[in-house]
Structures are given as structure tokens and as C-alpha cells.
Motif scaffolding. Structure first.
Motif, PDB file in Angstrom:
ATOM      1  N   VAL A  54      65.366  59.141  77.348  1.00 31.73           N
ATOM      2  CA  VAL A  54      66.373  57.887  76.579  1.00 31.73           C
ATOM      3  C   VAL A  54      64.852  56.759  76.316  1.00 31.73           C
ATOM      4  CG1 VAL A  54      68.053  56.186  76.287  1.00 31.73           C
ATOM      5  CG2 VAL A  54      68.639  58.601  77.155  1.00 31.73           C
ATOM      6  N   GLY A  55      64.692  56.440  74.813  1.00 30.55           N
ATOM      7  CA  GLY A  55      63.681  55.233  75.312  1.00 30.55           C
ATOM      8  C   GLY A  55      64.506  54.048  73.942  1.00 30.55           C
ATOM      9  N   TYR A  56      63.485  52.852  73.749  1.00 28.23           N
ATOM     10  CA  TYR A  56      63.864  52.166  72.778  1.00 28.23           C
ATOM     11  C   TYR A  56      62.398  51.703  72.267  1.00 28.23           C
ATOM     12  CZ  TYR A  56      62.001  49.119  76.262  1.00 28.23           C
ATOM     13  OH  TYR A  56      61.300  48.343  76.982  1.00 28.23           O
ATOM     14  N   GLN A  57      62.943  51.017  71.047  1.00 24.80           N
ATOM     15  CA  GLN A  57      61.277  50.866  70.199  1.00 24.80           C
ATOM     16  C   GLN A  57      61.693  49.506  69.438  1.00 24.80           C
ATOM     17  OE1 GLN A  57      62.259  54.376  66.918  1.00 24.80           O
ATOM     18  NE2 GLN A  57      59.813  54.038  68.054  1.00 24.80           N
ATOM     19  N   ARG A  58      60.904  49.233  68.976  1.00 21.79           N
ATOM     20  CA  ARG A  58      61.048  47.834  67.863  1.00 21.79           C
ATOM     21  C   ARG A  58      61.603  48.654  66.952  1.00 21.79           C
ATOM     22  NH1 ARG A  58      59.175  43.359  68.832  1.00 21.79           N
ATOM     23  NH2 ARG A  58      57.459  42.999  70.105  1.00 21.79           N
ATOM     24  N   LEU A 112      53.658  62.565  78.170  1.00 22.68           N
ATOM     25  CA  LEU A 112      54.538  61.996  79.609  1.00 22.68           C
ATOM     26  C   LEU A 112      53.943  62.009  80.781  1.00 22.68           C
ATOM     27  CD1 LEU A 112      58.255  62.724  79.435  1.00 22.68           C
ATOM     28  CD2 LEU A 112      57.172  61.178  77.631  1.00 22.68           C
ATOM     29  N   ILE A 113      53.193  60.515  81.445  1.00 21.23           N
ATOM     30  CA  ILE A 113      52.178  60.630  82.543  1.00 21.23           C
ATOM     31  C   ILE A 113      53.289  59.732  83.342  1.00 21.23           C
ATOM     32  CG2 ILE A 113      49.966  60.377  82.780  1.00 21.23           C
ATOM     33  CD1 ILE A 113      48.949  60.226  79.860  1.00 21.23           C
ATOM     34  N   THR A 114      52.717  60.711  84.525  1.00 17.07           N
ATOM     35  CA  THR A 114      53.719  59.828  85.783  1.00 17.07           C
ATOM     36  C   THR A 114      52.361  58.442  85.776  1.00 17.07           C
ATOM     37  OG1 THR A 114      51.952  60.833  87.269  1.00 17.07           O
ATOM     38  CG2 THR A 114      54.319  61.153  86.849  1.00 17.07           C
ATOM     39  N   SER A 126      55.577  55.120  83.755  1.00 16.87           N
ATOM     40  CA  SER A 126      54.574  56.024  82.808  1.00 16.87           C
ATOM     41  C   SER A 126      54.688  55.602  81.478  1.00 16.87           C
ATOM     42  CB  SER A 126      55.860  57.560  83.290  1.00 16.87           C
ATOM     43  OG  SER A 126      56.738  57.965  84.060  1.00 16.87           O
ATOM     44  N   ARG A 127      53.179  56.641  80.921  1.00 20.39           N
ATOM     45  CA  ARG A 127      52.442  56.093  80.168  1.00 20.39           C
ATOM     46  C   ARG A 127      53.598  57.188  79.335  1.00 20.39           C
ATOM     47  NH1 ARG A 127      47.525  56.624  81.058  1.00 20.39           N
ATOM     48  NH2 ARG A 127      46.911  58.604  80.943  1.00 20.39           N
ATOM     49  N   ILE A 128      53.641  57.154  77.280  1.00 15.59           N
ATOM     50  CA  ILE A 128      53.949  58.185  76.539  1.00 15.59           C
ATOM     51  C   ILE A 128      52.847  58.257  75.558  1.00 15.59           C
ATOM     52  CG2 ILE A 128      55.664  58.547  75.337  1.00 15.59           C
ATOM     53  CD1 ILE A 128      57.417  57.056  76.924  1.00 15.59           C
ATOM     54  N   GLN A 129      51.939  59.170  75.496  1.00 17.02           N
ATOM     55  CA  GLN A 129      50.990  59.684  74.173  1.00 17.02           C
ATOM     56  C   GLN A 129      51.194  60.903  73.503  1.00 17.02           C
ATOM     57  OE1 GLN A 129      47.660  60.346  76.790  1.00 17.02           O
ATOM     58  NE2 GLN A 129      46.950  59.412  75.807  1.00 17.02           N
ATOM     59  N   GLU A 130      51.773  60.617  72.179  1.00 13.48           N
ATOM     60  CA  GLU A 130      52.151  60.831  70.766  1.00 13.48           C
ATOM     61  C   GLU A 130      51.028  62.283  71.032  1.00 13.48           C
ATOM     62  OE1 GLU A 130      51.213  59.044  66.875  1.00 13.48           O
ATOM     63  OE2 GLU A 130      53.228  57.857  67.392  1.00 13.48           O
ATOM     64  N   THR A 131      50.801  63.762  70.185  1.00 14.16           N
ATOM     65  CA  THR A 131      50.403  64.440  70.477  1.00 14.16           C
ATOM     66  C   THR A 131      49.578  64.452  68.363  1.00 14.16           C
ATOM     67  OG1 THR A 131      51.556  66.092  70.446  1.00 14.16           O
ATOM     68  CG2 THR A 131      50.672  65.107  72.526  1.00 14.16           C
ATOM     69  N   ALA A 170      52.282  56.186  72.145  1.00 15.45           N
ATOM     70  CA  ALA A 170      54.328  56.361  71.601  1.00 15.45           C
ATOM     71  C   ALA A 170      54.598  55.252  71.088  1.00 15.45           C
ATOM     72  CB  ALA A 170      54.719  57.370  71.806  1.00 15.45           C
ATOM     73  N   SER A 171      55.332  55.133  69.781  1.00 11.83           N
ATOM     74  CA  SER A 171      56.035  54.250  69.557  1.00 11.83           C
ATOM     75  C   SER A 171      57.027  53.633  70.026  1.00 11.83           C
ATOM     76  CB  SER A 171      55.861  53.600  68.015  1.00 11.83           C
ATOM     77  OG  SER A 171      57.045  54.992  68.025  1.00 11.83           O
ATOM     78  N   TRP A 172      57.254  53.783  71.014  1.00 10.42           N
ATOM     79  CA  TRP A 172      58.537  54.077  72.187  1.00 10.42           C
ATOM     80  C   TRP A 172      58.475  53.876  73.285  1.00 10.42           C
ATOM     81  CZ3 TRP A 172      60.487  58.440  74.993  1.00 10.42           C
ATOM     82  CH2 TRP A 172      59.077  59.844  74.558  1.00 10.42           C
ATOM     83  N   GLU A 173      59.159  53.279  74.135  1.00  8.15           N
ATOM     84  CA  GLU A 173      58.997  53.645  75.634  1.00  8.15           C
ATOM     85  C   GLU A 173      60.421  54.040  76.357  1.00  8.15           C
ATOM     86  OE1 GLU A 173      56.451  52.415  77.685  1.00  8.15           O
ATOM     87  OE2 GLU A 173      55.577  50.981  75.832  1.00  8.15           O
TER      88      GLU A 173
END
Length: 411
Positions: A133-137, A151-153, A217-222, A117-120
Motif C-alpha cells: 500500500v502506498g500514497y502519492q500526489r 524496494l530497499i530497506t 524504505s526506498r522505492i525505485q522505478e526500473t 518512484a512516484s509513491w511512498e
């Protein structure tokens, strides 16, 4: 010998439960047609209130002594549930041994994980939260309502799909210590409400200019993966005649999982908040004689011909005197009280009464100040409640727009 209809049977799986190990292999136990709870249990009161998904695995088989070829096998639903709040769907997993956990994963796999994903995450997102809550460029695409992320731990033991229901974002300045000095940098902060609470705590980290140094934690688009096929039954909305090439059904959709959220369109509504105010049309009271008519059961009704100013109605009925409380109810003041409930609609001038026994068709006397309802846009204000100003007391300046009595609404 031919294969008869009676030779085609439905067989139970090993475990007819909603535990994770429900299902399994085929057994020789036949599902007896017409028996109550032959596959599913009764619907409990809590399930009827909040919803439930019950999964049962069954097998179609032939029970016959001959070795005739079985041709053209198929399975259909021929009758929908009589309860409108219950729906039934069929689907095939193409497995002889899978269990309920596998079937559930197949249902939930309408989306599959894709790229990063494009955010953390900004800090830890705690179990039970309904927002993340996340942040991104700044130049990256902002997450949109309806998007689904996974979301993956960090240990990859727990994962969760989240659907975004609301998004707000702003450009923020963060400070980072690179070991020698403090460096300011800007990033877009994104606050997202999600459709279901988090099932566990997903570890995040403070914002940094590059990749997070800590394990997070890792975030992936779907992306949509509609590989499953579901089969149900819907009634026709129009008759079908021989030769028709099209049919009309009431709907092509059926609920797969219960949801507490529905879309309710509001048509021809005013864009802003509106309030109704009863305004007196006469300085003096009006006295009339009115007769009640029977509606149903113990309920009777009459009309006062005009609207009523709240707090001015006095009703003499069946040897008793009643006065309205300004909130739509008539309260007993003196004399005989043969009624369990009396209400008034101020705008319509409608009075409904419920007699304790039988019903009334008596004549009553009423005195009230005539009034009419005026509808208009209401002056409104808002106070954003944040973590910094959360409390029990808030002040709104209404000196220049004092509300009329009975018109103030606070949400």
C-alpha cells in the motif's frame, strides 16, 4: 598434429551445487559424456510440483599435447530434453571465477533500478505480504500493472524487485500534526497486488504533506536491461529445404524460471456468469430398455435418448437396482452390486458404469423424468470483504430473485 573432436572437452567447475557458492574456477575433472547426473542431480518430486531453477557452471577446454591453433570454437544444444516440463538454456557470464549467486543476479537483472518512484509506502509492509500500500500526489502517474519496482530497506542490506499484478486507487484525506495543529491534506492511496510475497519487512511511515520525516524504505522505478543472451533449442514447425531464407520454429521462447501463473484465453464465452438448469419436459416418468457397450477396461456406456431430471433416475442392471443422488452418481439401493462406480450426465442422458471385474454388455431398464438443460445469465450479487467487515456470516437479499434448486454458486 591436428586438434581432434576428442580433444575438445567439458570440464567441471569447483562446486556443482545449487548453493550460493556453486560454480567457481575451472578444475581438471572432465564431464564424462553419457553419464547420468554428470552435471545435474535428479529432479525431486517437490521440484517437479512447484518448479526449480538449477544452475551449473562448466568450462570448454582443449586437452592436447600439441600447440596447434584452435579456431572457430562454439557451443550449441543439439537435442532438447525429452521431458516437456524441463527446459535447458545456455548463457555466458564472461567470468572465470563467478559463482551461482552472481549468475542468479545476472538472470534477475533483466531490469535495473532507475529514478525514485512516484509513491511512498503507507506504514510497514510485513514479510510475506502479497500486496503493498502506498500514497502519492494526485497529479502523479498511477503505477500500472506489469511495472517492476525495487524496494530497499533503510539499512540497504536487503532489497527486492516486485512486479505489480493488480492496482486499485482512491483519493483519501489524511491528517497531519505539524506540532501546532492538525492539518488535513488529500493524497491518492494506491493498493497494489504483487506477483511474489515480500521477503522481509519494508519500513514505511504515516502519510505526510512533504517528505517523510522518519527513515523509510526506498522505492525505485526500473527499466528493462536485456543485456543477457540465452541460447536454447526449438524444433522446426515446417521442413527446411536447400535455398530457404527463412525457417519456421514452433516457438522463439523458452521458460527461464518456473511460474505458477499462465494465461488461458477463453474464446466465445458469455460475458456474465451463466448457469445451466435442468427443466422437466414431461410430468410423468419415462421407462426404456437400453444396452451397454464396452468402452475400455472395465468401463461400459449407454444413452437414455433424453436428458434426465436430477433425482428421478432408477436403473436396473445386472441383478441390482441403482438410483441417482442428484449430483451425477448412481447409488446402490437393492439386489446385487457388481460395480465400483456408476455416473450419469443429466444433460446428455449418458450413463457410464465400471464393473468390479471384467465389463458388462448387458441390457438394462431405466426409469426417469425427461428434462432439458436451459442456459441463461444468472442473477449475481457481490459483497466486498474488507478489514472492517471480515467475518464468517454474510447476508444477501435474494427475495426478488430466488434461485432455483441446484443453481446457487458462491465464490
Amino acid at each position: 598434429m591436428a586438434i581432434n573432436n576428442n580433444d575438445v572437452k567439458l570440464f567441471e567447475s569447483q562446486r556443482l551445487t545449487d548453493e550460493e557458492d556453486g560454480g567457481g574456477r575451472v578444475t581438471g575433472n572432465e564431464v564424462i559424456d553419457g553419464n547420468v547426473n554428470n552435471l545435474f542431480q535428479d529432479i525431486s518430486r517437490i521440484d517437479r510440483t512447484i518448479g526449480d531453477v538449477a544452475l551449473r557452471k562448466a568450462f570448454i577446454g582443449i586437452s592436447t599435447d600439441n600447440n596447434d591453433i584452435y579456431l572457430g570454437s562454439h557451443l550449441i544444444l543439439t537435442e532438447p530434453p525429452k521431458d516437456q516440463n524441463v527446459s535447458v538454456l545456455l548463457f555466458n557470464t564472461d567470468s572465470q571465477t563467478d559463482e551461482r549467486l552472481d549468475a542468479r543476479d545476472r538472470i534477475e537483472s533483466y531490469v535495473v533500478p532507475g529514478i525514485k518512484a512516484s509513491w511512498e509506502l503507507v506504514g510497514d509492509q510485513l514479510e510475506g505480504q502479497r500486496a503493498v500500500v502506498g500514497y502519492q500526489r494526485e497529479e502523479w502517474t498511477v503505477p500500472e500493472i506489469g511495472e517492476v519496482y525495487k524496494l530497499i530497506t533503510p539499512d540497504e542490506k536487503i532489497s527486492q524487485f516486485i512486479r505489480i499484478t493488480s492496482v486499485s486507487h482512491s483519493i483519501e484525506t489524511f491528517t497531519y500534526n505539524n506540532g501546532q495543529e492538525y492539518v488535513d491534506f488529500t493524497r491518492r492511496k494506491v493498493e497494489m497486488e504483487i506477483s511474489a510475497p515480500l521477503v522481509t519487512t519494508f519500513v514505511g511511515a504515516p502519510p505526510v504533506p512533504g517528505e517523510p520525516e522518519e527513515e523509510t524504505s526506498r522505492i525505485q522505478e526500473t527499466q528493462i536491461a536485456d543485456t543477457s543472451r540465452y541460447y536454447g533449442i526449438q524444433p522446426m514447425s515446417a521442413n527446411i529445404t536447400a535455398g530457404d531464407l527463412t525457417v519456421k520454429a514452433e516457438s522463439v521462447y523458452a521458460p527461464l524460471v518456473p511460474s505458477a501463473k499462465v494465461e488461458s484465453p477463453l474464446l466465445d464465452q458469455y460475458g456474465g456468469y451463466t448457469g445451466k438448469t435442468m427443466v422437466a419436459t414431461s410430468a410423468s416418468n419415462r421407462s426404456i430398455s437400453c444396452r451397454f457397450v464396452h468402452i475400455t477396461g472395465n468401463q461400459s456406456r449407454t444413452y437414455l435418448q433424453r436428458g434426465v431430471l436430477p433425482g428421478t433416475l432408477t436403473l436396473s442392471l445386472d441383478g441390482g437396482t441403482f438410483e441417482d443422488n442428484g449430483a451425477g452418481s448412481l447409488l446402490h439401493k437393492s439386489g446385487t452390486n457388481n460395480y465400483s462406480k456408476l455416473t450419469v450426465d443429466y444433460e446428455l442422458g449418458e450413463i457410464n458404469v465400471w464393473r468390479a471385474s471384467s465389463y458388462t454388455a448387458a441390457t438394462a431398464n431405466a426409469s426417469y423424468q425427461p428434462a432439458v438443460a436451459i442456459t441463461g445469465a444468472a442473477i449475481s450479487g457481490a459483497i466486498p470483504v474488507t478489514g472492517q467487515n471480515r467475518g464468517f456470516n454474510y447476508t444477501l437479499n435474494m427475495a426478488e430473485a430466488k434461485p432455483r434448486p441446484g443453481t446457487l454458486v458462491i465464490s
